[in-house]
Design a protein around this motif. Structure first.
Motif, PDB file in Angstrom:
ATOM      1  N   ASP A  11       8.021  -1.554  10.054  1.00 26.38           N
ATOM      2  CA  ASP A  11       8.548  -0.223  10.651  1.00 26.38           C
ATOM      3  C   ASP A  11       9.373  -0.171  11.742  1.00 26.38           C
ATOM      4  OD1 ASP A  11       9.245   2.370   9.997  1.00 26.38           O
ATOM      5  OD2 ASP A  11       7.468   3.037  10.711  1.00 26.38           O
ATOM      6  N   LEU A  12       9.976  -1.186  12.528  1.00 24.61           N
ATOM      7  CA  LEU A  12      10.621  -1.046  13.504  1.00 24.61           C
ATOM      8  C   LEU A  12      11.978  -0.853  13.622  1.00 24.61           C
ATOM      9  CD1 LEU A  12       8.978  -4.399  15.000  1.00 24.61           C
ATOM     10  CD2 LEU A  12       8.333  -2.108  15.714  1.00 24.61           C
ATOM     11  N   ASP A  13      12.626  -0.190  14.613  1.00 25.73           N
ATOM     12  CA  ASP A  13      14.071   0.096  14.710  1.00 25.73           C
ATOM     13  C   ASP A  13      14.576  -0.462  15.915  1.00 25.73           C
ATOM     14  OD1 ASP A  13      16.493   1.042  14.357  1.00 25.73           O
ATOM     15  OD2 ASP A  13      16.283   3.069  15.042  1.00 25.73           O
ATOM     16  N   PRO A  14      14.741  -1.938  15.928  1.00 24.40           N
ATOM     17  CA  PRO A  14      15.146  -2.810  17.190  1.00 24.40           C
ATOM     18  C   PRO A  14      16.416  -2.505  17.545  1.00 24.40           C
ATOM     19  CG  PRO A  14      15.097  -4.268  15.109  1.00 24.40           C
ATOM     20  CD  PRO A  14      14.468  -2.967  14.792  1.00 24.40           C
ATOM     21  N   ALA A  15      16.505  -2.461  19.139  1.00 18.75           N
ATOM     22  CA  ALA A  15      17.728  -2.391  19.776  1.00 18.75           C
ATOM     23  C   ALA A  15      18.424  -3.522  19.692  1.00 18.75           C
ATOM     24  CB  ALA A  15      17.417  -1.656  21.070  1.00 18.75           C
ATOM     25  N   VAL A  49      -4.627 -15.591  -1.334  1.00 16.05           N
ATOM     26  CA  VAL A  49      -4.598 -14.126  -1.060  1.00 16.05           C
ATOM     27  C   VAL A  49      -4.278 -13.340  -2.524  1.00 16.05           C
ATOM     28  CG1 VAL A  49      -2.870 -12.431   0.033  1.00 16.05           C
ATOM     29  CG2 VAL A  49      -3.276 -14.709   0.897  1.00 16.05           C
ATOM     30  N   PRO A  50      -4.870 -12.571  -2.769  1.00 15.15           N
ATOM     31  CA  PRO A  50      -5.140 -11.895  -4.179  1.00 15.15           C
ATOM     32  C   PRO A  50      -4.243 -10.993  -4.484  1.00 15.15           C
ATOM     33  CG  PRO A  50      -6.887 -10.790  -2.659  1.00 15.15           C
ATOM     34  CD  PRO A  50      -6.204 -11.968  -2.003  1.00 15.15           C
ATOM     35  N   ARG A  51      -3.428 -11.025  -5.785  1.00 10.91           N
ATOM     36  CA  ARG A  51      -2.626 -10.042  -6.098  1.00 10.91           C
ATOM     37  C   ARG A  51      -2.902  -8.335  -5.863  1.00 10.91           C
ATOM     38  NH1 ARG A  51       2.031 -10.440  -9.044  1.00 10.91           N
ATOM     39  NH2 ARG A  51       1.141 -12.654  -9.709  1.00 10.91           N
ATOM     40  N   SER A  52      -2.306  -7.735  -5.206  1.00 13.41           N
ATOM     41  CA  SER A  52      -2.770  -6.368  -4.982  1.00 13.41           C
ATOM     42  C   SER A  52      -1.755  -5.313  -4.889  1.00 13.41           C
ATOM     43  CB  SER A  52      -3.486  -6.347  -3.578  1.00 13.41           C
ATOM     44  OG  SER A  52      -3.804  -4.840  -3.214  1.00 13.41           O
ATOM     45  N   GLY A  53      -1.570  -4.210  -5.624  1.00 16.03           N
ATOM     46  CA  GLY A  53      -0.327  -3.015  -5.310  1.00 16.03           C
ATOM     47  C   GLY A  53      -0.318  -2.650  -3.721  1.00 16.03           C
ATOM     48  N   ASP A  54      -1.529  -2.901  -3.349  1.00 18.18           N
ATOM     49  CA  ASP A  54      -1.491  -2.236  -1.686  1.00 18.18           C
ATOM     50  C   ASP A  54      -0.385  -3.025  -0.803  1.00 18.18           C
ATOM     51  OD1 ASP A  54      -3.584  -0.568  -2.411  1.00 18.18           O
ATOM     52  OD2 ASP A  54      -5.108  -2.013  -1.342  1.00 18.18           O
ATOM     53  N   GLY A  86       4.375  -2.313   2.520  1.00 17.99           N
ATOM     54  CA  GLY A  86       5.657  -2.939   2.836  1.00 17.99           C
ATOM     55  C   GLY A  86       6.528  -1.948   2.654  1.00 17.99           C
ATOM     56  N   ASN A  87       6.770  -1.117   1.775  1.00 21.45           N
ATOM     57  CA  ASN A  87       7.349   0.274   1.497  1.00 21.45           C
ATOM     58  C   ASN A  87       7.262   1.239   2.499  1.00 21.45           C
ATOM     59  OD1 ASN A  87       8.614  -0.840  -0.840  1.00 21.45           O
ATOM     60  ND2 ASN A  87       7.247   0.416  -2.216  1.00 21.45           N
ATOM     61  N   ARG A  88       6.110   1.392   3.048  1.00 20.72           N
ATOM     62  CA  ARG A  88       6.093   2.241   4.280  1.00 20.72           C
ATOM     63  C   ARG A  88       6.029   1.641   5.706  1.00 20.72           C
ATOM     64  NH1 ARG A  88       0.523   5.047   1.990  1.00 20.72           N
ATOM     65  NH2 ARG A  88       1.393   6.264   0.130  1.00 20.72           N
ATOM     66  N   GLY A  89       6.112   0.374   5.825  1.00 22.51           N
ATOM     67  CA  GLY A  89       6.231  -0.282   7.055  1.00 22.51           C
ATOM     68  C   GLY A  89       5.017  -0.427   7.414  1.00 22.51           C
ATOM     69  N   GLU A  90       4.092  -0.526   7.120  1.00 21.35           N
ATOM     70  CA  GLU A  90       2.640  -0.393   7.546  1.00 21.35           C
ATOM     71  C   GLU A  90       1.790  -1.936   7.476  1.00 21.35           C
ATOM     72  OE1 GLU A  90       0.464   2.343   5.219  1.00 21.35           O
ATOM     73  OE2 GLU A  90       1.625   4.275   6.175  1.00 21.35           O
ATOM     74  N   SER A  91       1.231  -2.439   8.217  1.00 24.18           N
ATOM     75  CA  SER A  91       0.803  -3.705   8.154  1.00 24.18           C
ATOM     76  C   SER A  91      -0.986  -3.410   7.597  1.00 24.18           C
ATOM     77  CB  SER A  91       0.526  -4.352   9.562  1.00 24.18           C
ATOM     78  OG  SER A  91      -0.440  -5.478   9.465  1.00 24.18           O
ATOM     79  N   LEU A  92      -1.211  -4.234   6.780  1.00 23.36           N
ATOM     80  CA  LEU A  92      -2.521  -4.303   6.193  1.00 23.36           C
ATOM     81  C   LEU A  92      -3.412  -4.726   7.040  1.00 23.36           C
ATOM     82  CD1 LEU A  92      -1.414  -6.172   2.494  1.00 23.36           C
ATOM     83  CD2 LEU A  92      -2.309  -3.587   3.026  1.00 23.36           C
ATOM     84  N   MET A  93      -3.209  -5.433   7.998  1.00 23.42           N
ATOM     85  CA  MET A  93      -4.111  -6.024   8.968  1.00 23.42           C
ATOM     86  C   MET A  93      -4.602  -4.788   9.950  1.00 23.42           C
ATOM     87  SD  MET A  93      -4.670  -9.229   8.408  1.00 23.42           S
ATOM     88  CE  MET A  93      -5.173  -9.731  10.006  1.00 23.42           C
TER      89      MET A  93
END
Length: 421
Positions: free
Chosen positions: A196-200, A346-351, A356-363
Motif C-alpha cells: 500500500d505504498l505510493d512511491p514518488a 506456509v499454509p493456504r489461507s484466504g487472509d 494483498g488487496n488491502r495493501g496490508e502486511s500479515l506480519m
C-alpha cells in the motif's frame, strides 16, 4: 551520548530533535550562524554551546538552501569527520548539491518522529563504524556485515512477492531502518501495491546516472514503510528492464549493501538476466514453490541449473507456499524431489488474498495468523545469520510415485487401531 548541534533550525524541528533520548543537543539561531559564517569563524560556531566539537551537525530549514549548503561546505572543511545533515526536501538536484557540500543525509521537513529517531540513530552508528580501522582484527570480525537475501521462483503465481514483502516487514521490525526491499521484478513488480505504498520514485530512477554515481542520491529514491524498512519500488512501465544490464543490477545491490544490514531482493519469475545478476551477489537465497507437481518439478530444474552455474549460495531456504494436507502430496514428497529440506511450510489461507488487496502486511497484524507465524520462522532463519551449514547432498528422485503423477491420489492417513465389534 552523541553530541548533536542544530544550526538555524525551526522551533518545531529543534524541539523534536531535542526530545530524542540518548543525545546531548544544542541549537544556534539563524542570525548567529550567519554572523559566524561571515566572519569565517566556524570553529567557534561549532563549539560555542556544546563545549566540545559535535559529532552530528544538522543544518535546519530556517535558512535558505544555498546558504545552508555553503555553510555545510565550510563545516566539512573544518570538521570532515562530522555527520553533516540537512533539513530539506530530498529531491535529486538537492541531493547532488548536498553531496558536493559534504552533507551525508537529507531529512525531509515532513519526517515522522519514528523516522527521525531512526535517522539519528543510524548517524550515530555511522560514527562508530568509522572506528573500524582502529579496532583489533578480532573486533572487526565481530561487526555485522550486510546480508543480501534473494527470493526466487521458477514460476509466477506461487506467492513469491507476498513472502518477500512480509520477510522485509519481519526484518524491519527486528532491525528498524536497517532493511531494504528491492522490487527487481522490473516488468511486473507489485511490491508497492502489496505494501500500500505510493512511491514518488521507482527502480528506474535508481539506475539513472546520478544515483549510480552516489549512494546519497540513491537513498532519496527509497520509500519508507511503517514497518521500519525501506522499499525500492518497481516501475509502472514494463519496458524499463530493456535498458538495465546485469552490471547495473550488481552495482545497485552493492550500493544498498553498503548502507543496510539486510537487502531483500524480490525477483521476477524464472532465471532472467536480472535474477542471475542478483544471485551473483546473494548471501542467502529463498526458493519459493507452491504445493503442486508442476511447480515442484520446476524448482528442481531451477536448482539444477543454478548448481551448474555455481550461483547457489551455501545458505538456501525452501519456502513451500499454499501448503495443504489435501493436496495429494506431503512435505517429504517435496523434499525428495527437489533434494533440499523445506525450511518453512506456509499454509493456504484466504487472509493472504484479503491482505494483498488491502495493501496490508500479515506480519503487522495484532494477532498473527498461521501464515505470519510461518514467515516469522523464515525471518528467524535469516536474521543475524546463523552459521551456514553444509548444504545437504542432492536426493535423487525415486521411481515414479505419486509425486510424479499429477493425477496421484492423496496420501493415506494413518488410522487408529480399530475396535473389535
Amino acid at each position: 551520548m552523541t553530541q548533536i548541534l542544530i544550526l538555524a533550525g525551526t522551533a518545531a524541528i529543534t524541539r523534536r530533535i531535542s526530545a530524542l533520548p540518548g543525545h546531548q543537543v544544542a541549537s544556534v539561531d539563524k542570525e548567529i550562524v550567519e554572523k559566524h559564517a561571515r566572519e569565517g569563524d566556524i570553529e567557534t560556531l561549532l563549539t560555542r554551546d556544546l563545549g566540545a566539537l559535535p559529532e552530528i551537525v544538522i543544518i535546519g530549514d530556517a535558512m535558505p538552501l544555498q546558504e545552508a549548503l555553503s555553510i555545510g561546505s565550510l563545516i566539512d572543511r573544518v570538521l570532515p569527520g562530522v555527520e553533516l545533515m540537512l533539513i530539506s526536501e530530498p529531491d535529486a538536484e538537492t541531493a547532488l548539491n548536498a553531496m558536493r557540500s559534504g552533507v551525508r543525509e537529507i531529512i525531509s521537513p515532513l519526517v515522522t518522529d519514528d523516522e527521525l529517531l531512526a535517522i539519528v540513530h543510524r548517524a550515530a552508528d555511522n560514527l562508530s563504524s568509522r572506528l573500524k580501522p582502529h579496532l583489533a582484527p578480532t573486533v572487526v570480525a565481530d561487526i555485522a556485515q550486510s546480508t543480501v537475501i534473494v527470493v526466487i521462483s521458477p514460476k509466477g503465481g506461487v506467492g513469491k512477492s507476498t513472502i518477500a514483502t512480509n520477510l522485509a516487514v519481519g526484518l524491519g521490525r527486528r532491525a528498524p531502518s536497517h532493511a531494504v526491499l528491492v522490487d527487481l521484478d522490473i516488468q511486473f513488480g507489485d511490491a508497492a501495491t502489496l505494501l500500500d505504498l505510493d512511491p514518488a520514485h521507482s527502480i528506474a530512477d535508481a539506475f539513472g546516472t546520478s544515483a549510480a554515481m552516489d549512494t546519497l542520491i540513491l537513498k532519496t529514491f527509497l520509500t519508507a514503510h511503517a514497518g521500519g524498512f525501506y522499499v525500492l519500488a518497481g516501475d509502472d512501465s514494463p519496458t524499463v528492464g530493456d535498458h538495465v544490464r546485469s552490471a547495473d543490477v550488481k552495482h545497485l545491490i552493492d550500493q544498498l549493501a553498503s548502507q543496510f544490514r539486510y537487502v531483500v531482493v524480490d525477483t521476477g519469475a524464472g532465471l532472467g538476466e536480472h535474477t542471475l545478476a542478483a544471485l551473483e551477489k546473494a548471501d542467502e537465497v529463498i526458493i519459493v514453490s507452491s504445493m503442486d507437481v508442476t511447480s515442484i518439478r520446476a524448482v528442481r530444474k531451477e536448482l539444477d541449473v543454478l548448481s551448474e552455474l555455481d550461483l547457489l549460495p551455501p545458505r538456501r531456504h525452501v519456502a513451500l507456499n499454499f501448503a495443504d494436507r489435501n493436496a495429494g502430496l506431503t512435505v517429504k514428497d517435496v523434499e525428495t524431489v527437489i533434494g533440499l529440506p523445506v525450511a518453512v511450510s506456509v499454509p493456504r489461507s484466504g487472509d493472504v488474498t484479503v491482505a494483498g488487496n488491502r495493501g496490508e502486511s500479515l506480519m503487522m497484524a495484532k494477532k498473527p495468523g498461521p501464515v505470519a507465524k510461518a514467515i516469522t520462522r523464515l525471518v528467524d532463519a535469516v536474521f543475524d545469520g546463523v552459521p551456514p551449514a553444509a548444504p545437504p547432498a542432492p536426493v535423487a528422485p525415486p521411481a515414479p510415485v505419486a509425486v510424479v503423477d499429477a493425477e496421484a491420489k492423496p496420501s493415506k492417513k494413518k488410522m487408529g487401531r480399530r475396535r473389535k465389534p
